[in-house]
Structures are given as C-alpha cells and as structure tokens.
Design a protein around this motif. Sequence first.
Motif, PDB file in Angstrom:
ATOM      1  N   GLN A 241      31.713  31.083  21.068  1.00 31.27           N
ATOM      2  CA  GLN A 241      31.993  32.080  20.032  1.00 31.27           C
ATOM      3  C   GLN A 241      31.080  31.883  18.829  1.00 31.27           C
ATOM      4  O   GLN A 241      30.573  32.861  18.248  1.00 31.27           O
ATOM      5  N   ALA A 242      30.841  30.633  18.455  1.00 29.10           N
ATOM      6  CA  ALA A 242      29.950  30.359  17.325  1.00 29.10           C
ATOM      7  C   ALA A 242      28.521  30.786  17.647  1.00 29.10           C
ATOM      8  O   ALA A 242      27.801  31.309  16.779  1.00 29.10           O
ATOM      9  N   ILE A 243      28.096  30.575  18.890  1.00 26.57           N
ATOM     10  CA  ILE A 243      26.767  31.019  19.313  1.00 26.57           C
ATOM     11  C   ILE A 243      26.658  32.534  19.208  1.00 26.57           C
ATOM     12  O   ILE A 243      25.661  33.075  18.722  1.00 26.57           O
ATOM     13  N   VAL A 244      27.695  33.239  19.652  1.00 25.13           N
ATOM     14  CA  VAL A 244      27.694  34.699  19.587  1.00 25.13           C
ATOM     15  C   VAL A 244      27.601  35.170  18.135  1.00 25.13           C
ATOM     16  O   VAL A 244      26.828  36.077  17.804  1.00 25.13           O
ATOM     17  N   LEU A 245      28.375  34.556  17.256  1.00 24.40           N
ATOM     18  CA  LEU A 245      28.336  34.930  15.836  1.00 24.40           C
ATOM     19  C   LEU A 245      26.934  34.757  15.267  1.00 24.40           C
ATOM     20  O   LEU A 245      26.456  35.590  14.486  1.00 24.40           O
ATOM     21  N   GLU A 246      26.254  33.678  15.655  1.00 24.97           N
ATOM     22  CA  GLU A 246      24.887  33.455  15.179  1.00 24.97           C
ATOM     23  C   GLU A 246      23.964  34.582  15.631  1.00 24.97           C
ATOM     24  O   GLU A 246      23.095  35.026  14.883  1.00 24.97           O
ATOM     25  N   GLN A 247      24.168  35.048  16.849  1.00 28.34           N
ATOM     26  CA  GLN A 247      23.268  36.050  17.414  1.00 28.34           C
ATOM     27  C   GLN A 247      23.551  37.458  16.914  1.00 28.34           C
ATOM     28  O   GLN A 247      22.729  38.359  17.128  1.00 28.34           O
ATOM     29  N   LEU A 248      24.673  37.672  16.276  1.00 27.12           N
ATOM     30  CA  LEU A 248      25.016  38.998  15.787  1.00 27.12           C
ATOM     31  C   LEU A 248      24.722  39.178  14.299  1.00 27.12           C
ATOM     32  O   LEU A 248      25.106  40.177  13.710  1.00 27.12           O
ATOM     33  N   THR A 249      24.012  38.222  13.705  1.00 28.42           N
ATOM     34  CA  THR A 249      23.607  38.369  12.320  1.00 28.42           C
ATOM     35  C   THR A 249      22.420  39.330  12.231  1.00 28.42           C
ATOM     36  O   THR A 249      21.832  39.717  13.240  1.00 28.42           O
ATOM     37  N   ALA A 250      22.066  39.733  11.011  1.00 30.36           N
ATOM     38  CA  ALA A 250      20.914  40.603  10.814  1.00 30.36           C
ATOM     39  C   ALA A 250      19.630  39.869  11.185  1.00 30.36           C
ATOM     40  O   ALA A 250      19.571  38.635  11.144  1.00 30.36           O
ATOM     41  N   GLY A 251      18.603  40.599  11.536  1.00 28.38           N
ATOM     42  CA  GLY A 251      17.331  39.997  11.882  1.00 28.38           C
ATOM     43  C   GLY A 251      17.205  39.724  13.370  1.00 28.38           C
ATOM     44  O   GLY A 251      17.990  40.201  14.180  1.00 28.38           O
ATOM     45  N   GLU A 252      16.189  38.959  13.726  1.00 30.77           N
ATOM     46  CA  GLU A 252      15.899  38.663  15.122  1.00 30.77           C
ATOM     47  C   GLU A 252      16.952  37.715  15.712  1.00 30.77           C
ATOM     48  O   GLU A 252      17.637  37.004  14.969  1.00 30.77           O
ATOM     49  N   PRO A 253      17.079  37.691  17.057  1.00 28.24           N
ATOM     50  CA  PRO A 253      17.929  36.677  17.688  1.00 28.24           C
ATOM     51  C   PRO A 253      17.530  35.273  17.242  1.00 28.24           C
ATOM     52  O   PRO A 253      16.362  35.006  16.948  1.00 28.24           O
ATOM     53  N   VAL A 254      18.522  34.370  17.200  1.00 22.88           N
ATOM     54  CA  VAL A 254      18.327  33.051  16.589  1.00 22.88           C
ATOM     55  C   VAL A 254      18.189  31.969  17.658  1.00 22.88           C
ATOM     56  O   VAL A 254      19.157  31.657  18.359  1.00 22.88           O
ATOM     57  N   PRO A 255      16.989  31.373  17.806  1.00 27.51           N
ATOM     58  CA  PRO A 255      16.850  30.257  18.743  1.00 27.51           C
ATOM     59  C   PRO A 255      17.746  29.092  18.318  1.00 27.51           C
ATOM     60  O   PRO A 255      17.829  28.774  17.134  1.00 27.51           O
ATOM     61  N   LEU A 256      18.430  28.486  19.266  1.00 25.88           N
ATOM     62  CA  LEU A 256      19.329  27.380  18.972  1.00 25.88           C
ATOM     63  C   LEU A 256      19.018  26.211  19.905  1.00 25.88           C
ATOM     64  O   LEU A 256      18.511  26.416  21.012  1.00 25.88           O
ATOM     65  N   GLY A 257      19.364  25.015  19.440  1.00 28.15           N
ATOM     66  CA  GLY A 257      19.122  23.828  20.265  1.00 28.15           C
ATOM     67  C   GLY A 257      20.087  22.721  19.902  1.00 28.15           C
ATOM     68  O   GLY A 257      21.077  22.936  19.183  1.00 28.15           O
ATOM     69  N   ALA A 258      19.782  21.519  20.380  1.00 29.60           N
ATOM     70  CA  ALA A 258      20.671  20.385  20.198  1.00 29.60           C
ATOM     71  C   ALA A 258      20.931  20.077  18.726  1.00 29.60           C
ATOM     72  O   ALA A 258      22.020  19.600  18.359  1.00 29.60           O
ATOM     73  N   ALA A 259      19.983  20.383  17.868  1.00 25.28           N
ATOM     74  CA  ALA A 259      20.159  20.116  16.428  1.00 25.28           C
ATOM     75  C   ALA A 259      21.260  20.969  15.836  1.00 25.28           C
ATOM     76  O   ALA A 259      21.781  20.651  14.752  1.00 25.28           O
ATOM     77  N   ASP A 260      21.645  22.048  16.521  1.00 25.43           N
ATOM     78  CA  ASP A 260      22.686  22.952  16.017  1.00 25.43           C
ATOM     79  C   ASP A 260      24.069  22.623  16.560  1.00 25.43           C
ATOM     80  O   ASP A 260      25.050  23.263  16.149  1.00 25.43           O
ATOM     81  N   CYS A 261      24.163  21.664  17.463  1.00 24.67           N
ATOM     82  CA  CYS A 261      25.427  21.389  18.139  1.00 24.67           C
ATOM     83  C   CYS A 261      26.537  21.042  17.156  1.00 24.67           C
ATOM     84  O   CYS A 261      27.624  21.625  17.198  1.00 24.67           O
ATOM     85  N   GLY A 262      26.273  20.078  16.276  1.00 27.37           N
ATOM     86  CA  GLY A 262      27.320  19.644  15.347  1.00 27.37           C
ATOM     87  C   GLY A 262      27.792  20.767  14.454  1.00 27.37           C
ATOM     88  O   GLY A 262      28.992  20.943  14.225  1.00 27.37           O
ATOM     89  N   ARG A 263      26.867  21.561  13.961  1.00 26.13           N
ATOM     90  CA  ARG A 263      27.219  22.668  13.061  1.00 26.13           C
ATOM     91  C   ARG A 263      28.041  23.726  13.771  1.00 26.13           C
ATOM     92  O   ARG A 263      29.022  24.244  13.214  1.00 26.13           O
ATOM     93  N   LEU A 264      27.702  24.062  15.000  1.00 30.12           N
ATOM     94  CA  LEU A 264      28.373  25.137  15.706  1.00 30.12           C
ATOM     95  C   LEU A 264      29.680  24.707  16.367  1.00 30.12           C
ATOM     96  O   LEU A 264      30.565  25.531  16.597  1.00 30.12           O
ATOM     97  N   SER A 265      29.778  23.437  16.695  1.00 24.99           N
ATOM     98  CA  SER A 265      30.979  22.968  17.375  1.00 24.99           C
ATOM     99  C   SER A 265      32.006  22.382  16.415  1.00 24.99           C
ATOM    100  O   SER A 265      33.115  22.029  16.807  1.00 24.99           O
ATOM    101  N   GLY A 266      31.638  22.253  15.133  1.00 27.45           N
ATOM    102  CA  GLY A 266      32.533  21.643  14.159  1.00 27.45           C
ATOM    103  C   GLY A 266      33.646  22.563  13.729  1.00 27.45           C
ATOM    104  O   GLY A 266      33.601  23.771  13.909  1.00 27.45           O
TER     105      GLY A 266
END
Length: 266
Positions: A241-266
């Motif tokens: 769900q957090a990944i989906v929210l990131e992708q529905l923001t304004a602008g281009e789709p948002v590349p995500l990786g391991a560095a985003d795990c803590g922020r998105l899963s917290g």
Amino acid sequence: MLTGLSPARRRLVVAVLALVTAAVVALGVLLATRATEVGGPGPAARPGPVLLVPGYGGGTTSLQTLADRLEQAGRDATVVPLPGDGTGDLAEAAAALEEAARAALERTGEDTVDVVGYSAGGVIARLWVADGGAGVARRVVTLGSPHHGTGLADLAGQLAPDSCPEGCRQLATDSPVLARLNAGDETPDGVGWVSVWTTLDRTVTPPDSARLDGALNLTVQSVCADSRVGHGQLPGDPLVQAIVLEQLTAGEPVPLGAADCGRLSG
C-alpha cells in the motif's frame, strides 16, 4: 537600448519584438495542445480520483482496505465493481471501468484518473487504456497482474475446461487477447505505467509475467527483501500500500529500492 534609434526605427523594432513574442506564445500553446492530443494527460497532470479494479472473480473486499488508505491520504478512491461474477469477458470489464472513469470525472470535476489494477484488474486497465482510456489516464499501477498470462489458467483450461470461463481463458499464456495487447508497445505514451509484483506469487506463474516493457517494474522484494507477501495479500499489505501511495503522487513514477524499505514499512 532603443533611445539611440529614430522614432520610426524604434516603432519597427517594437513591432518585430511583439510579433516574435506572439509567435513564441502561440508555439507554446500549440505544443501543449499536441502533447495532450497525442500523448494523453501525462505525469505532470494534477492527480485526480483513483479507481481500483478487482481481479478475477470480482471480489472487492481486498481492495477496499487499499481504497480506505488512499482516502486517509486525501485521495478520492473508488473500487470498481465488475460485471456479472467477474469471470467473464475482460473487454466487458474494461467497459465498466470506462463508465466508472467518466462518472468519477463528472463527480469530481477533475481531468484525469489514476487506476490501480489488482491481478486481472491490471489487464483490464490496459485494455481500457488501449480502447481510449489513454485520454484521461494519468497513472496506471498494476499489482501482481498476469500481463503475459499465467500457467494456472493454462492448467485450468487443459484439465477442467468447464471450470475455466471466458475470463480465465483470456488469462492463459496463449490468449489471443493478451497477444493483441502485447503486440508492439506494451505501455502506450501519455500514461505513467508501474507494475508491482511479488516474487513469491503462486497464482501468477511465472511471477515475472507481471513485467511490462516500458513500465517502472518493481518487485516487493526489491524494496524489502524479507517480505513474504503472496498474491492474495498484495492489496492489503501495508508495504505494498505504501508503494502504491508513492506511485500515485504527482510527477513521474518513483523508482524505489532497499534504501526505501524502512521508510515505507514503518
């Protein structure tokens, strides 16, 4: 800088500058219009309402939790009911999505919609875009969608054809529907495309059938390597769900990786 010129020459220079300015403005308007006509609204468009499309069978419960989270984040979110029992012709389901999109635009006064398609719902979203939805689709996010078919549908068609209705047959790896959809450009211009799936999928086989050429392709495990989410858990999983929210923001789709795990899963 014009003070050294004669009055007649000053008038000429001012007239030329006015013509140049008008031409630049007109060119800008023309380019903007052409971009809209040819490529759709594009990623820079204002995010509008979100339509969530169920998978095979049409169950809406799993998507409602995602819709609730989107609404908590301030988005207008609607789960689109599929015709019949959700196992019929995917083109009819795409027509239902078209109707829902038009209703959402009229209700909200916005110009674009975002679409989240779960499982077969992602294929339905692509059929809708191919049939004219590109004119209003800003972003399409698919979750565990069998874009190139699934071996499970192959098996059902071979061993229990009476239990594999039209929607099931259209999700087979040799489906003419998918062959037409994947011929040429899998991700038409003007729409921001994102495909998210789990490497542990046992429904869409192989799992990377969800990969779309030209899309931002993300496995859940590429963000959080220890995620054990399965196919049926995708819409309700907090990380997804957090990944989906990131992708529905304004602008281009948002590349995500391991560095985003803590922020998105917290």
